[in-house]
Design a protein around this motif. Structure first.
Motif, PDB file in Angstrom:
ATOM      1  N   MET A   1       5.262   2.570  -7.949  1.00  0.00           N
ATOM      2  CA  MET A   1       3.901   3.453  -7.841  1.00  0.00           C
ATOM      3  C   MET A   1       3.197   3.493  -8.919  1.00  0.00           C
ATOM      4  O   MET A   1       3.504   3.364 -10.004  1.00  0.00           O
ATOM      5  CB  MET A   1       4.591   4.821  -7.364  1.00  0.00           C
ATOM      6  CG  MET A   1       5.322   4.870  -6.216  1.00  0.00           C
ATOM      7  SD  MET A   1       4.186   4.706  -4.528  1.00  0.00           S
ATOM      8  CE  MET A   1       3.358   6.106  -4.780  1.00  0.00           C
ATOM      9  N   ALA A   5      -3.926   9.562  -8.684  1.00  0.00           N
ATOM     10  CA  ALA A   5      -4.469  10.920  -8.023  1.00  0.00           C
ATOM     11  C   ALA A   5      -5.969  10.970  -8.768  1.00  0.00           C
ATOM     12  O   ALA A   5      -6.540  11.425  -7.995  1.00  0.00           O
ATOM     13  CB  ALA A   5      -3.563  11.857  -8.439  1.00  0.00           C
ATOM     14  N   LEU A 103      -6.698  10.954   0.191  1.00  0.00           N
ATOM     15  CA  LEU A 103      -5.188  11.291   0.982  1.00  0.00           C
ATOM     16  C   LEU A 103      -4.403  10.073   0.795  1.00  0.00           C
ATOM     17  O   LEU A 103      -4.947   9.104   0.086  1.00  0.00           O
ATOM     18  CB  LEU A 103      -5.682  11.345   2.571  1.00  0.00           C
ATOM     19  CG  LEU A 103      -6.087  10.128   3.422  1.00  0.00           C
ATOM     20  CD1 LEU A 103      -6.123  10.610   4.940  1.00  0.00           C
ATOM     21  CD2 LEU A 103      -7.248   9.639   2.975  1.00  0.00           C
ATOM     22  N   ASP A 104      -3.235   9.929   0.878  1.00  0.00           N
ATOM     23  CA  ASP A 104      -2.329   9.024   0.631  1.00  0.00           C
ATOM     24  C   ASP A 104      -2.632   7.653   1.102  1.00  0.00           C
ATOM     25  O   ASP A 104      -2.465   6.488   0.580  1.00  0.00           O
ATOM     26  CB  ASP A 104      -0.750   9.193   1.090  1.00  0.00           C
ATOM     27  CG  ASP A 104      -0.121  10.336   0.050  1.00  0.00           C
ATOM     28  OD1 ASP A 104      -0.607  10.731  -0.902  1.00  0.00           O
ATOM     29  OD2 ASP A 104       0.873  10.868   0.818  1.00  0.00           O
ATOM     30  N   ARG A 107      -4.876   5.356  -1.062  1.00  0.00           N
ATOM     31  CA  ARG A 107      -4.609   4.790  -2.183  1.00  0.00           C
ATOM     32  C   ARG A 107      -4.407   3.260  -2.445  1.00  0.00           C
ATOM     33  O   ARG A 107      -4.111   2.763  -1.431  1.00  0.00           O
ATOM     34  CB  ARG A 107      -3.049   5.501  -2.721  1.00  0.00           C
ATOM     35  CG  ARG A 107      -3.226   6.907  -2.984  1.00  0.00           C
ATOM     36  CD  ARG A 107      -1.778   7.354  -3.225  1.00  0.00           C
ATOM     37  NE  ARG A 107      -0.943   6.961  -4.187  1.00  0.00           N
ATOM     38  CZ  ARG A 107      -0.961   7.486  -5.337  1.00  0.00           C
ATOM     39  NH1 ARG A 107      -1.420   8.564  -5.646  1.00  0.00           N
ATOM     40  NH2 ARG A 107      -0.046   6.618  -6.367  1.00  0.00           N
ATOM     41  N   ASP A 109      -2.762   0.050  -2.714  1.00  0.00           N
ATOM     42  CA  ASP A 109      -1.065  -0.752  -2.924  1.00  0.00           C
ATOM     43  C   ASP A 109      -1.257  -1.833  -3.624  1.00  0.00           C
ATOM     44  O   ASP A 109      -1.706  -2.957  -3.254  1.00  0.00           O
ATOM     45  CB  ASP A 109      -0.882  -0.908  -1.373  1.00  0.00           C
ATOM     46  CG  ASP A 109       0.622  -1.546  -1.062  1.00  0.00           C
ATOM     47  OD1 ASP A 109       1.426  -1.249  -2.223  1.00  0.00           O
ATOM     48  OD2 ASP A 109       0.997  -2.132  -0.139  1.00  0.00           O
TER      49      ASP A 109
END
Length: 236
Positions: A1, A5, A103-104, A107, A109
């Motif tokens: 990860m 944020a 929102l997730d 994000r 990757d």
């Protein structure tokens, strides 16, 4: 990860002929040293349309974490040892957007950090589109982007890697200025090469996606960056 944020999108204007000097110093000294202070280096790039511009992104877990990480790095020994050499390459480093994935699903990757010198294979062209908004995004903005805009952009040939909107919180490290008083949408796409990116723009225009998608945008106020990842960029 990765920490993302809060994300800084930093566009530096270099002194003539000094971009590669900064990139060499940056990738030798400022990658692991910044990540050791609690931030994530997301990507470093040459701007293909501005030979004197270096673009990079870093992420943080929160605004409070950003403050602590930047205090740790800029007060630490690595920056103190190399700041004069870095600053000597810069003409302007104040073009900075403070962003956040809403929102997730928005994000990035990214693959794990590889050691210096690892063979990462050929890099794609990274496109960053920055769209000025009339004001703060409405409550349904994220859902509409995911449900309507993202599929349309992908149908037009973009591989969407992530997207962000303005982080409106007060700058927690005022020693480094950020652009204030504006709201933007920024999305990041990957393309095989410059031809694929150009074809995407044609297809997006035909689909009516070229001027803000109808999401409280300022019509015509768009910046498009065509970026070449550097050797150690995770975003590539």
């Amino acid at each position: 990860m990765t920490a993302q944020a809060v994300i800084e999108l930093r566009q530096y204007r270099m002194k003539p002929g000094r971009r590669d000097d900064l990139i060499a110093l940056f990738e030798r000294e400022f990658v692991e040293s910044q990540e050791a202070c609690g931030m994530s280096l997301l990507g470093q790039f040459r701007d293909l349309d501005a030979p004197g511009h270096f673009v990079w992104m870093r992420g943080f877990e929160s605004m409070a974490a950003r403050k602590a990480a930047l205090e740790g790095f800029y007060g630490g020994p690595i920056w103190q040892a190399h700041r004069e050499a870095a600053n000597a390459t810069l003409d302007d480093n104040d073009d900075v957007l403070l962003l956040k994935p809403p929102l997730d699903a928005a994000r990035l990757d990214l693959p794990p950090r590889q050691p210096d010198g690892a063979d990462l294979g050929p890099a794609s062209l990274i496109g960053v589109t920055i769209q000025a908004l009339d004001g703060p995004p409405p409550a349904d903005f994220a859902a509409r982007f995911e449900d309507e805009v993202r599929p349309a952009l992908e149908a037009a040939g973009a591989e969407i890697l992530g997207w962000m909107v303005t982080e409106a919180a007060e700058n927690s490290f005022p020693r480094l200025p950020v652009r204030e008083g504006e709201q933007v949408l920024a999305w990041i796409g990957r393309f095989a090469d410059a031809s694929a990116h150009a074809e995407h723009l044609v297809r997006a225009e035909r689909a009516g996606l070229g001027d803000g998608f109808g999401l409280v945008s300022k019509r015509g106020v768009i910046q498009r960056l065509r970026l070449e990842p550097t050797a150690r960029s995770r975003l590539r």
